[in-house]
Scaffold this motif. Sequence first.
Motif, PDB file in Angstrom:
ATOM      1  N   ASN A   1      -1.638   3.654 -12.160  1.00  0.00           N
ATOM      2  CA  ASN A   1      -0.609   3.472 -13.184  1.00  0.00           C
ATOM      3  C   ASN A   1       0.029   2.104 -13.044  1.00  0.00           C
ATOM      4  N   ASP A   2      -0.748   1.145 -12.580  1.00  0.00           N
ATOM      5  CA  ASP A   2      -0.237  -0.203 -12.279  1.00  0.00           C
ATOM      6  C   ASP A   2       0.285  -0.908 -13.516  1.00  0.00           C
TER       7      ASP A   2
ATOM      8  N   ARG B   1       6.112  -2.991  -5.120  1.00  0.00           N
ATOM      9  CA  ARG B   1       4.796  -3.625  -5.039  1.00  0.00           C
ATOM     10  C   ARG B   1       4.850  -5.054  -5.554  1.00  0.00           C
TER      11      ARG B   1
ATOM     12  N   ASP C   1       0.654  12.882  -4.200  1.00  0.00           N
ATOM     13  CA  ASP C   1      -0.352  13.486  -5.089  1.00  0.00           C
ATOM     14  C   ASP C   1       0.218  14.497  -6.079  1.00  0.00           C
TER      15      ASP C   1
ATOM     16  N   ASN D   1       3.571   1.725  -1.350  1.00  0.00           N
ATOM     17  CA  ASN D   1       4.208   1.889  -2.650  1.00  0.00           C
ATOM     18  C   ASN D   1       3.208   1.872  -3.806  1.00  0.00           C
ATOM     19  N   LEU D   2       1.965   2.239  -3.538  1.00  0.00           N
ATOM     20  CA  LEU D   2       0.934   2.224  -4.584  1.00  0.00           C
ATOM     21  C   LEU D   2       1.096   3.348  -5.599  1.00  0.00           C
ATOM     22  N   LYS D   3       1.501   4.518  -5.133  1.00  0.00           N
ATOM     23  CA  LYS D   3       1.587   5.636  -6.072  1.00  0.00           C
ATOM     24  C   LYS D   3       2.517   6.709  -5.548  1.00  0.00           C
TER      25      LYS D   3
ATOM     26  N   ARG E   1       0.833  -1.223   0.000  1.00  0.00           N
ATOM     27  CA  ARG E   1       0.000   0.000   0.000  1.00  0.00           C
ATOM     28  C   ARG E   1       0.864   1.270   0.000  1.00  0.00           C
TER      29      ARG E   1
ATOM     30  N   ASN F   1       6.703   0.375  -8.472  1.00  0.00           N
ATOM     31  CA  ASN F   1       6.149  -0.833  -9.091  1.00  0.00           C
ATOM     32  C   ASN F   1       6.965  -2.063  -8.710  1.00  0.00           C
TER      33      ASN F   1
ATOM     34  N   LYS G   1      -4.394  -2.205  -6.505  1.00  0.00           N
ATOM     35  CA  LYS G   1      -4.098  -1.781  -7.861  1.00  0.00           C
ATOM     36  C   LYS G   1      -3.988  -0.255  -7.898  1.00  0.00           C
ATOM     37  N   ALA G   2      -2.894   0.211  -8.419  1.00  0.00           N
ATOM     38  CA  ALA G   2      -2.682   1.661  -8.560  1.00  0.00           C
ATOM     39  C   ALA G   2      -3.170   2.102  -9.932  1.00  0.00           C
TER      40      ALA G   2
ATOM     41  N   ASN H   1       2.291  12.754  -8.637  1.00  0.00           N
ATOM     42  CA  ASN H   1       1.435  11.916  -9.465  1.00  0.00           C
ATOM     43  C   ASN H   1       0.731  12.759 -10.536  1.00  0.00           C
TER      44      ASN H   1
END
Length: 141
Positions: A138-139, A110, A70, A65-67, A63, A107, A135-136, A73
């Motif tokens: 930009n996964d 994760r 803000d 390392n999901l994104k 979690r 990525n 799932k992010a 991103n």
Amino acid sequence: MPTVDIPTEPKVEHLLNSVKKLSPVELDEFRQKFAEWQQKKDVFLDEELDADASDDEVVAYIRKNLKLPDQENRRYWQLRRKSVAESLTDDELPEYQELVQQLTILNTRRLEGVAILVHRWKMPAEEIIAKFGLKAGNDVI
């Protein structure tokens, strides 16, 4: 001939004295930029996942390392659209490359966590990702 001011005091004290000389507006700007840098640094510190970590710790690592944060991103997606449209400027390209590198790190982390859970639970990665909402946007999984 230009002169170079070489501080005789320790680095931290020199930096602190420089910060003390800032105007209130400059100090606010410094605080904001320092906080952004610190957040980015905390996200991208070289951390490793212990293969013996509990399931909850592995899920928390995934979690985390999901994104990107803000602001980064949003900037990534702006630059990505420009890259697809082949309209990145020379100044934007290094920034875009840095953000892509950061996403690659996230990525990879994760994937490492998901791989541990796949091995432990004998479940497909897709099921684990769906089960925990991992799932992010930009996964790559």
